[in-house]
Design a protein around this motif. Sequence first.
Motif, short mmCIF file in Angstrom:
data_model
loop_
_atom_site.label_atom_id
_atom_site.label_comp_id
_atom_site.label_asym_id
_atom_site.label_seq_id
_atom_site.Cartn_x
_atom_site.Cartn_y
_atom_site.Cartn_z
N GLY A 1 0.99 -1.31 -0.04
CA GLY A 1 0.03 -0.01 0.28
C GLY A 1 0.70 1.34 -0.03
O GLY A 1 0.36 2.33 -0.61
N ILE A 2 1.90 1.18 0.74
CA ILE A 2 2.83 2.16 0.88
C ILE A 2 3.31 2.63 -0.55
O ILE A 2 3.41 3.67 -1.32
CB ILE A 2 3.99 2.22 1.95
N MET A 3 4.05 1.54 -1.16
CA MET A 3 4.64 1.55 -2.50
C MET A 3 3.53 2.16 -3.59
O MET A 3 3.97 2.95 -4.48
CB MET A 3 5.26 0.45 -2.80
N LEU A 4 2.34 1.51 -3.59
CA LEU A 4 1.33 2.03 -4.50
C LEU A 4 1.13 3.59 -4.40
O LEU A 4 0.90 4.32 -5.38
CB LEU A 4 0.18 1.12 -4.72
N ALA A 5 0.86 3.91 -3.12
CA ALA A 5 0.45 5.25 -2.88
C ALA A 5 1.59 6.25 -3.18
O ALA A 5 1.21 7.35 -3.83
CB ALA A 5 0.13 5.40 -1.40
N LEU A 6 2.70 5.96 -3.12
CA LEU A 6 3.91 6.87 -3.42
C LEU A 6 4.07 6.76 -5.10
O LEU A 6 4.17 7.86 -5.47
CB LEU A 6 5.36 6.29 -3.01
N ALA A 7 4.07 5.67 -5.44
CA ALA A 7 3.86 5.63 -7.27
C ALA A 7 2.96 6.39 -7.60
O ALA A 7 2.93 7.05 -8.47
CB ALA A 7 3.63 4.25 -7.50
N LEU B 1 8.45 0.91 -8.08
CA LEU B 1 7.54 0.76 -6.79
C LEU B 1 6.16 0.08 -7.29
O LEU B 1 5.68 -0.86 -6.30
CB LEU B 1 7.10 2.22 -6.32
N THR B 2 5.76 0.19 -8.40
CA THR B 2 4.62 -0.34 -9.07
C THR B 2 4.80 -2.01 -9.10
O THR B 2 3.88 -2.94 -8.67
CB THR B 2 3.98 0.11 -10.15
N ALA B 3 5.99 -2.17 -9.58
CA ALA B 3 6.28 -3.62 -9.92
C ALA B 3 6.41 -4.43 -8.59
O ALA B 3 5.86 -5.55 -8.19
CB ALA B 3 7.39 -3.69 -10.61
N MET B 4 7.23 -3.72 -7.69
CA MET B 4 7.09 -4.53 -6.42
C MET B 4 5.84 -4.66 -5.68
O MET B 4 5.77 -5.84 -5.07
CB MET B 4 8.31 -3.65 -5.27
N ALA B 5 5.04 -3.64 -5.61
CA ALA B 5 3.78 -3.59 -4.77
C ALA B 5 3.00 -4.56 -5.64
O ALA B 5 2.03 -5.43 -5.07
CB ALA B 5 3.14 -2.20 -4.82
#
Length: 664
Positions: free
Chosen positions: A401-407, A575-579
């Motif tokens: 959730g953190i990574m998608l929000a930052l992306a 970030l998107t790929a990891m999330a």
Amino acid sequence: MKHIAARPWLATGLLWCIAAAIAAFNLGPLIGGAGVRAVFSLPSAGDSQAVLLHYSVLPRLAMSCVGGFALGLSGMLFQHVLRNPLASPSTLGVEAGAQLALGIAMLWFPALLGWSRDTATAFGGFAAMAVVFAVAWRFKFQPIAVILTGLVMGLYCTAIVTLLTLMNDHYLSGLFVWGGGSLNQNDWRSVAGLLPKVVGFTVLALLLVRQLSVLTLGEAAKGLGIKLQFVRAAALFVAVALTTFTVSAVGVIGFLGLAAPAIARAIGARRINTRLIVAPLIGAALLIIVDQIMQIYTAKTGSYVPTGAATALIGVPVLLFVMLKRGGSLQTAIHSGSSPAASSRPLILIATLAGLVLAVAMVAIFVGRGVDGSWISSTGATLKSLLPWRLPRLVAATSAGIMLALAGSLLQRLTGNAMASPEVLGVSAGTAFGLLCILFVVSEPTITHRLIGGFLGAGTVLAILFAMSRAAHSGNQFLMFGVSLGAFLTALISVVLASGDPRALSLISWMAGSTYGVSSAMSLIISALAIVGIITVMLLVRPLQQFALGDLSAHSHGVDVKKLQILILAVAALLTAMATLIVGPLSFVGLMAPHLAQRLGLTRGLPHLMGSALCGALLMATADFIGRTAYFPWQLPTGLVATLLGGPVFALLLIRGRRLSKLH
């Protein structure tokens, strides 16, 4: 002039010649073996070739013609009434709404299907259209508002169908095959049932041709005695009815209603009376061509490909072509309402959000369901035994959730478009496609291989989007390009999944967004990557603020705009790929979390980015807890639950009129 007027008819005739040639190539050997008489007369039970031809092959050909004609006419009416070249049954969510209604009827109202399946699908189609119009009404039916709302409505309905299928797979196992657009026929009953309806509504559309021809005059048409609201309502009723009846018979045939009218305009069909005939004929010819090619492919390879998914592979490129040719009609942004005021105490808000995340995490760790389904609080030895299962998935979900929000925050700041996000722009779909490619290239892919594949897929999508948006010179087209590219990649994935390859089938559970199988080691890796992502984004805050003031201002402060864009794209893609590897390609967290942070008053710089990250963590932690407990003892995928939570939030944001302006 005569040559110009005849051009659409000549082009349509040529397309039908191609369709006839492909059909003759595919069906010729079967007709030759069964005999021409089998085409026109009932075959004997012992003649298997004649039975196959008369009761399956020929009805399928007829259904292609009737269904394609109906969808072509429906798409033409949608586009003409809404004055929007991107309007179609697919982009307005009508087909997805019909599919959802059918699934609900199969589960809870099976008697309705026995009485009339058309009634269920018609109700779903009209309901989806009503929701789209209710939101778009606020923006006076601006093209970007109608299409974006319709596309999200379609995704939301699809998420609900997926969730219902996972919960009731014994009852809805065939719904996805139907949803992929299946033209398989066992007799002539479906054709005989659909044909009169299509003919009847076609006659109604032709009776409206005079009123439709003056509809383009807008309010000036009232001086000619035309009741605009009645004409629009009647035409839209015909369009939705044609769509839902066709969907009821053959399932979802994606993007055909968009491609046929676009091709009709491209070949010179300008007048409404010409398009009313040419667009349906093109739709019928296109569906015949696609279906015959799919039959040939299946016969050669033994792999089944849904016709609906195959038509999306054709329809989406047409969608992109239309947007490039008709860019001016899509450059209207959504302006309504005012931007929320910045909070005077951002640190208190951030601390409150962090406290909420911690509270939800504590509930997720300590609270669960007992063997009998009752709610219990786990402590001591029981908690110790459950912790290795609960904690890793919670950590993975919040990190994703953190990574998608930052992306999402990075993409919205980079594009200046508040509706940009990894999910809407197709970056998540690109990640899924990259992962699928890795599964076919590497025999035993590790987490590193998957991460590389996802990153390359997401980065490629972003690179293509920026190349196309610069060519089109339109911020809102960037959004539409992303949605279209995401739909194209999703169709490709559907085609591969339909092949039945074991490597592709391993992707299905992941695409639902389940965190059930996350290990402790994986959760540690994902959380470490999330921390690295936060630190990286914090370092980009200052150049992002300067970039938001414009290229000239950024250059004057020593910012290399091109390098910054590439860097932001790379970070957002990673970030998107990891999330996405954790929660699947559909969650809407990247779209919603930045908006939620803004609504709370965290609008500027670092407070907004941190607030977005905490909102993303809160959404995913909540979704993971609901997914684990709501349907106990079965698990609901976290990504799908997040989508169901996010759909109403997205609609609320649109209704309240978020301004598409750059963040500061």
